[in-house]
Design a protein around this motif. Structure first.
Motif, short mmCIF file in Angstrom:
data_model
loop_
_atom_site.label_atom_id
_atom_site.label_comp_id
_atom_site.label_asym_id
_atom_site.label_seq_id
_atom_site.Cartn_x
_atom_site.Cartn_y
_atom_site.Cartn_z
N LEU A 85 0.82 -1.21 0.00
CA LEU A 85 0.00 0.00 0.00
C LEU A 85 0.86 1.26 0.00
O LEU A 85 0.65 2.16 -0.81
N LEU A 86 1.82 1.32 0.91
CA LEU A 86 2.67 2.50 1.00
C LEU A 86 3.49 2.73 -0.25
O LEU A 86 3.61 3.85 -0.74
N SER A 87 4.06 1.66 -0.80
CA SER A 87 4.88 1.84 -2.01
C SER A 87 4.02 2.22 -3.20
O SER A 87 4.42 3.06 -4.01
N SER A 88 2.83 1.65 -3.34
CA SER A 88 1.97 2.04 -4.47
C SER A 88 1.52 3.49 -4.35
O SER A 88 1.50 4.21 -5.35
N MET A 89 1.19 3.93 -3.14
CA MET A 89 0.79 5.33 -2.96
C MET A 89 1.96 6.28 -3.23
O MET A 89 1.78 7.32 -3.87
N PHE A 90 3.14 5.91 -2.79
CA PHE A 90 4.32 6.74 -2.99
C PHE A 90 4.69 6.79 -4.48
O PHE A 90 5.05 7.85 -5.00
N MET A 91 4.58 5.67 -5.18
CA MET A 91 4.91 5.66 -6.61
C MET A 91 3.88 6.45 -7.42
O MET A 91 4.24 7.12 -8.38
N LYS A 92 2.61 6.41 -7.02
CA LYS A 92 1.59 7.24 -7.69
C LYS A 92 1.88 8.72 -7.46
O LYS A 92 1.73 9.53 -8.37
N PHE A 93 2.29 9.06 -6.25
CA PHE A 93 2.67 10.44 -5.93
C PHE A 93 3.82 10.89 -6.83
O PHE A 93 3.79 12.00 -7.39
N LEU A 94 4.83 10.05 -7.01
CA LEU A 94 5.97 10.40 -7.86
C LEU A 94 5.59 10.44 -9.34
O LEU A 94 6.08 11.29 -10.08
N ALA A 95 4.71 9.55 -9.77
CA ALA A 95 4.31 9.51 -11.18
C ALA A 95 3.58 10.79 -11.57
O ALA A 95 3.70 11.25 -12.71
N LEU A 96 2.85 11.38 -10.64
CA LEU A 96 2.17 12.64 -10.92
C LEU A 96 3.16 13.78 -11.14
O LEU A 96 2.84 14.77 -11.78
N ARG A 97 4.35 13.63 -10.62
CA ARG A 97 5.39 14.66 -10.74
C ARG A 97 6.53 14.21 -11.65
O ARG A 97 7.66 14.66 -11.53
N ALA A 98 6.26 13.31 -12.57
CA ALA A 98 7.29 12.71 -13.42
C ALA A 98 8.01 13.75 -14.28
O ALA A 98 9.21 13.62 -14.52
N GLU A 99 7.31 14.75 -14.76
CA GLU A 99 7.96 15.74 -15.62
C GLU A 99 9.00 16.55 -14.87
O GLU A 99 9.92 17.09 -15.48
N GLN A 100 8.92 16.63 -13.57
CA GLN A 100 9.92 17.34 -12.78
C GLN A 100 11.21 16.54 -12.63
O GLN A 100 12.24 17.10 -12.32
N PHE A 101 11.15 15.23 -12.87
CA PHE A 101 12.32 14.37 -12.73
C PHE A 101 13.08 14.19 -14.05
O PHE A 101 14.13 13.60 -14.06
N LEU A 102 12.54 14.65 -15.16
CA LEU A 102 13.14 14.63 -16.49
C LEU A 102 13.34 13.23 -17.06
O LEU A 102 13.04 12.99 -18.21
N ILE A 103 13.82 12.28 -16.29
CA ILE A 103 14.10 10.93 -16.82
C ILE A 103 13.07 9.89 -16.37
O ILE A 103 13.13 8.75 -16.80
N MET A 104 12.12 10.26 -15.53
CA MET A 104 11.16 9.29 -15.00
C MET A 104 10.02 9.06 -15.98
O MET A 104 9.50 10.01 -16.57
#
Length: 170
Positions: A85-104
């Protein structure tokens, strides 16, 4: 096959160092386009064999190199439902901000939690050592963050259970 974190990260760093030897290579199928071969998979001769690094049966890194791009997919340790649960929520949080990471990548490869796509323009703009350091640090920090969140949830649950039992006993 449980290995120490430092040994695992060292192997990832060495594999990334060799896999990030990418260069500008135009598409052989579409004129005036430069598409990542690791994504299109149209020219099998331009793809190198994938590198799979495993720390345990729960943690794995897949590095897929090609002539003009490299895709790195990471799977994190998820032993119980709370970890999942925690990892899926955290990965969804990061996926929403993928353009800020340039390579994600927004959507990871099937069976992995998160994926990065490094193309030749990234290698022209960024330092190879810094990219490798970012991915290794990212792996360390993600594991640490998920463990801290798990401890936080468990401590909150313990406090809530204590209050609940105290109210029942009165």
């Amino acid at each position: 096959m449980l290995r120490s974190l430092e040994e695992y990260l060292g192997e990832i760093s060495a594999a990334l160092d060799s896999a990030l030897n990418i260069r500008n290579f135009p598409s052989q199928h579409e004129e005036r386009h430069n598409k990542p071969e690791v994504e299109t998979r149209k020219s099998k001769e331009l793809l190198l064999p994938p590198i799979v690094l495993t720390r345990s049966k729960y943690e794995e890194t897949l590095i897929e190199p090609s002539i003009n791009s490299t895709r790195i997919s990471l799977r994190f340790k998820k032993v119980d439902d709370l970890d999942r649960l925690l990892s899926s929520m955290f990965m969804k949080f990061l996926a929403l901000r993928a353009e800020q990471f340039l390579i994600m990548r927004r959507v990871p490869i099937e069976g992995y939690d998160i994926s990065f796509l490094i193309i030749h323009t990234h290698m022209e703009q960024l330092y190879r050592e810094k990219l490798i350091e970012f991915i290794v640090t990212f792996l360390k920090e993600i594991e640490k963050e998920i463990n801290e969140m798990k401890l936080s949830v468990n401590s909150r649950l313990r406090m809530a259970a204590t209050q609940f039992v105290a109210n029942i006993v009165r």
